[in-house]
Design an enzyme around this catalytic site. Structure first.
Site, PDB file in Angstrom:
ATOM      1  N   SER A 691       0.830  -1.217  -0.388  1.00 12.72           N
ATOM      2  CA  SER A 691       0.098   0.123  -0.022  1.00 12.72           C
ATOM      3  C   SER A 691       0.732   1.355  -0.073  1.00 12.72           C
ATOM      4  O   SER A 691       0.206   2.296   0.053  1.00 12.72           O
ATOM      5  CB  SER A 691      -0.694   0.089   1.156  1.00 12.72           C
ATOM      6  OG  SER A 691      -0.355   0.089   2.388  1.00 12.72           O
ATOM      7  N   LYS A 734      -4.883   3.035   9.938  1.00  8.92           N
ATOM      8  CA  LYS A 734      -4.171   4.201   9.286  1.00  8.92           C
ATOM      9  C   LYS A 734      -4.453   5.506   9.388  1.00  8.92           C
ATOM     10  O   LYS A 734      -3.665   6.625   9.670  1.00  8.92           O
ATOM     11  CB  LYS A 734      -3.941   3.590   7.778  1.00  8.92           C
ATOM     12  CG  LYS A 734      -3.092   2.307   7.420  1.00  8.92           C
ATOM     13  CD  LYS A 734      -3.127   2.268   6.069  1.00  8.92           C
ATOM     14  CE  LYS A 734      -2.552   0.907   5.823  1.00  8.92           C
ATOM     15  NZ  LYS A 734      -2.573   0.322   4.705  1.00  8.92           N
TER      16      LYS A 734
END
Length: 821
Positions: A691, A734
């Site tokens: 990612s 996140k």
């Protein structure tokens, strides 16, 4: 009184229940219903003739014409006596079979009647039927179903039709069969029907005789076994020198086993072991093994159950009292309990089988440590009113941990499942299979494969532990599993479970948990009263952000406990009477902060982009720094303990930059003659995951074009060579880490837009999210000036060189190990 040829055409009716009267019989009839009493009184005031007719349904209390048969018996009333309770007792003499053409209802029933036509009967057929009837009657009578006086009376009848009526009256035929005999006015037809009924009666008597013989044989066998067993006890007592306790050991086990209510197959196997023990000398080595085995068997709850409390509202109250937040988890648990309650109610109504009640998904709670997976399982058991057993599977490497050892091994024991059942004392506890993702395997077998049978609703009712050697029903057990890493659970095992994900707690949730649960518990454990110590919200917030770094609250509770112990010591030594802990005083109790949260860059920088990552203890931001070094051609240097997938993301980003060099006005000659160095601080921490593709591309293109990357933007997403931006996981964690670092703008893949709803509303409202489908869209947000600045030709004076120090304007904090981008 009238005979059968002089009967009135309309007479009162007395309905009777469950019986039939035949002509020539004299019978007592008790009348308690008004309709019957009125009919008897009418008959007595008239010609003293009454119709006795049977009800089709004996449960009807107020019969009408349609409730009665159409053939009855006309009777002369001989005597009527009134009882003290108002009921009547009537003595009647049956005269003739009559056909009812119509019933009329008033205060009582009357019937229009006419005698039944008997037709012609006689000859050889009637004689043959008469002899056959007498022979069969003697056979049936010899079975003892008719008393001797009645047999004598029946045999004395010269009229074969009258004899048939008396046989039908005295035998225990069904009402429908007796009524059929009454309706058979023709003697030949009557005998044929009666012979058919006698054949059936003979067969019934033969079966009854067989059953009686079997019962007698079984009783004789039991008496013989009892006699021999008593003899064995006496002999064993003599052989053992009069030790009665040893002699009674096998009998004591046998009595316990009889009380368990085992099914025949299991009991047969266990009785075999008891018989072996009874034949052995008590000091034999094998006797000790059998004795231990029988002790295990008799202590298992084969039929002991806890009564389920399937009150969904009460369960919701228990979950709310024991846990803060976790709304999605609580909702799924309550749905699970509601379904089980409805199934139980349907089973009680007989709509589904009892086995269907306990069928349902096996729940597996996944998430980081300390977020309440184990404790919520305890709350489920508490709300159900079931016993709770926790089985720790972390590090289990042997199949025998689940199935047990065979008894041939020294020190053999049942597996952990059966041990947990015995500990619970009921066959329907809540069993928590803790850390199921940390099961190992070895040459001795794979315990995860053994769990397949345990967790399969279609198989676990016949679960056989190697030590027991007989099936034990696990279908009523409620299994709940926990795991930190669901991807490490074997696929076959995962297929049998439904995943309920526990997310990391946000700081506001940790603050509430600390105030509601952790503080009161630590005060109690450390002997403090609430008025002796208090924590300010600022102190707890600093504890959470600067002294603990976790997804759950375990370390937070430890730190609160550390402060509480130091305060308790000061109070015990008289240094203080009470303490108020503020954020400024925390260092006095706990020392310097152990964690400094990562913060955003203070300014836009060339070659430095902001990514996001998450670990089992929560999320945070990371920086991707790119530096261009001329004089050495075409190399890509990657540092910062990057994993293989992250290195591939960097190579893909470079290829994307090269393929779009002309569009982005990147100097191709400079690109081919320069070495590119990509570094991801902090270098001591391993990093892995796909990612960081967007952050890699932004950092590389920023360095190659000299356009600064925005310092207030963090991004996450996987990129492809064609520039597509693919979805990732862990978005909530996140974003929480990015918000903690001061980031206001989040770039995420378009496919992850639906996950924004998982983020608390008060955080969503303070941030701006930029869903992107392509890397071009990412660059348009992440670079100063956006895509327009990239696609506009630049002169050398417009190009800002990459900063020598990627750390300018920020401080780098410590991160937890195994960061996943």
């Amino acid at each position: 009184m009238p005979d059968s040829t002089a009967l009135p055409t309309t007479i009162p009716v007395c309905p009777v229940r469950g019986s039939v009267i035949y002509p020539t019989m004299v019978q007592h009839i008790d009348a308690s219903r008004a309709i019957s009493i009125n009919a008897i009184e009418a008959a007595m005031s008239g010609e003293k003739v009454i119709l006795i007719v049977s009800q089709r349904d004996k449960d009807v209390d107020d019969p009408k014409g349609e409730d009665l048969y159409d053939v009855g018996t006309a009777c002369n009333v001989l005597r009527v006596r009134k009882n003290p309770d108002g009921t009547l007792q009537m003595l009647v003499s049956a005269v003739a079979r009559v056909q009812v053409s119509a019933y009329q209802l008033g205060d009582y029933l009357t019937a229009d009647i006419e005698p039944l036509d008997a037709g012609k009967s006689g000859g050889v057929e009637l004689q043959a039927l008469s002899r056959e009837l007498k022979d069969k009657f003697e056979t049936v009578a010899s079975g003892g179903r008719i008393n001797a006086e009645s047999v004598q009376t029946i045999n004395s009848k010269d009229d074969i039709g009258e004899m048939a009526d008396h046989i039908a009256f005295n035998l225990d035929f069904k009402l429908e069969d007796k009524q059929a005999i009454l309706e058979a006015a023709n003697v030949t037809e009557r005998l044929k029907k009666l012979l058919t009924l006698l054949d059936t009666e003979q067969e019934v008597q033969a079966v009854q005789a067989k059953i009686r013989a079997q019962v007698k044989e079984e009783i004789d066998k039991n008496q013989r076994e009892y006699y021999l067993r008593e003899q064995m006890k006496v002999i064993q007592k003599e052989l053992q020198g009069g030790d009665e306790e040893e002699g009674d050991e096998a009998e004591a086990f046998r009595a316990k086993i009889d009380a368990l209510g085992l099914n025949p197959e299991v009991k047969k196997e266990i009785d075999r072991e008891v018989n072996r023990l009874a034949r052995m000398h008590p000091d034999a080595a094998e006797a000790s093994v059998i004795r231990t085995y029988l002790t295990w068997v008799t202590e298992l709850p084969w039929n002991e159950r806890s009564d389920d409390r399937l009150d969904v509202e009460e369960a919701a109250q228990v979950l709310d009292e024991d846990h803060y937040g976790l709304e999605k988890v609580k909702d799924r648990v309550l749905e699970f309990l509601a379904v089980r309650r409805l199934r139980k109610e349907r089973a009680e109504r007989g709509e589904i089988s009892a086995e269907e009640v306990n069928k349902g998904p096996i729940l597996v709670f996944t998430g980081p440590p300390g977020v309440g997976k184990t404790s919520i399982a305890q709350s489920i058991a508490k709300s159900l009113g079931r016993k709770y057993v926790r089985i720790a599977l972390g590090g289990a490497r042997d199949e025998s941990d689940i199935r047990g050892h065979r008894r041939t091994y020294i020190g053999a024991m049942p597996g952990r499942i059966i041990q947990g059942i015995r500990t619970a004392g009921t066959k329907n506890p809540v069993i928590l299979l803790d850390e199921v993702d940390k099961l190992g395997s070895s040459y001795q077998g794979d315990p995860s494969s053994a769990l397949l049978e345990v967790l399969d609703p279609s198989q676990n009712q016949h679960f056989t532990d190697h030590y027991l050697g007989v099936p034990f029903d696990l279908s009523e057990v409620m299994f709940i599993a926990t795991a930190n890493y669901p991807e490490q659970i074997p696929a076959a095992l995962m297929d049998r479970m439904e995943v309920i994900e526990f997310n990391s707690y946000i700081e506001q949730e940790k603050l509430e948990i600390a105030k509601r649960y952790l503080l009161p518990r630590q005060l109690l454990q450390n002997g403090l009263k609430p008025n002796q110590i208090s924590f300010s919200d600022a102190a707890l917030e600093k504890l959470i952000s600067h002294y603990t770094r976790e997804a759950g609250v375990r370390n937070l509770e430890r730190e609160i406990g550390t402060v509480a112990r130091k305060v308790a010591r000061n109070i015990a030594t008289g240094k203080t009477k009470r303490a108020k802990v503020t954020d400024k005083e925390l260092e006095k109790y706990l020392g310097q902060p152990r964690h400094t949260p990562e913060t955003e860059n203070m300014e836009d920088m060339v070659g430095v982009s902001t990514g996001m990552f998450y670990t089992p203890v929560g999320g945070d931001i990371l920086f991707v720094e790119t530096s261009i070094m001329t004089g050495k051609g075409g190399g890509l240097l990657l540092t910062g303990q990057l994993g293989d997938v992250m290195k591939e993301s960097a190579r893909a980003a470079l290829t994307y930059a090269k393929s779009n060099a002309e569009r982005f006005h990147i100097d191709r000659e400079k690109l081919d003659n320069s070495e590119i160095h990509v570094h991801v601080p902090a270098g001591a921490i391993p990093k892995e995951g796909p990612s960081a593709g967007g952050a890699m591309a932004t950092s590389l293109i920023s360095a190659l074009t000299g356009i600064p990357a925005r310092h207030d933007v963090a991004m996450t997403g996987e990129m492809t060579l064609t520039g597509r931006y693919l979805p990732i996981g862990g978005l909530k964690e996140k974003v929480l880490g990015a918000r903690r670092a001061g980031i206001k703008h989040i770039i995420l893949p378009k496919a992850n837009e639906r996950d924004i709803n998982d983020i608390p509303l008060h955080l969503r409202s303070s941030m701006r999210f930029h869903p992107c489908e392509t890397v071009d869209q990412v660059l348009d947000v992440a670079l100063v000036g956006g895509l327009k600045a990239l696609e506009t030709p630049r002169t050398d004076s417009q190009v800002t060189p990459p900063a020598d120090s990627g750390s300018k304007g920020r401080k780098t904090g410590r991160r937890s190990p195994e960061a996943r981008a």
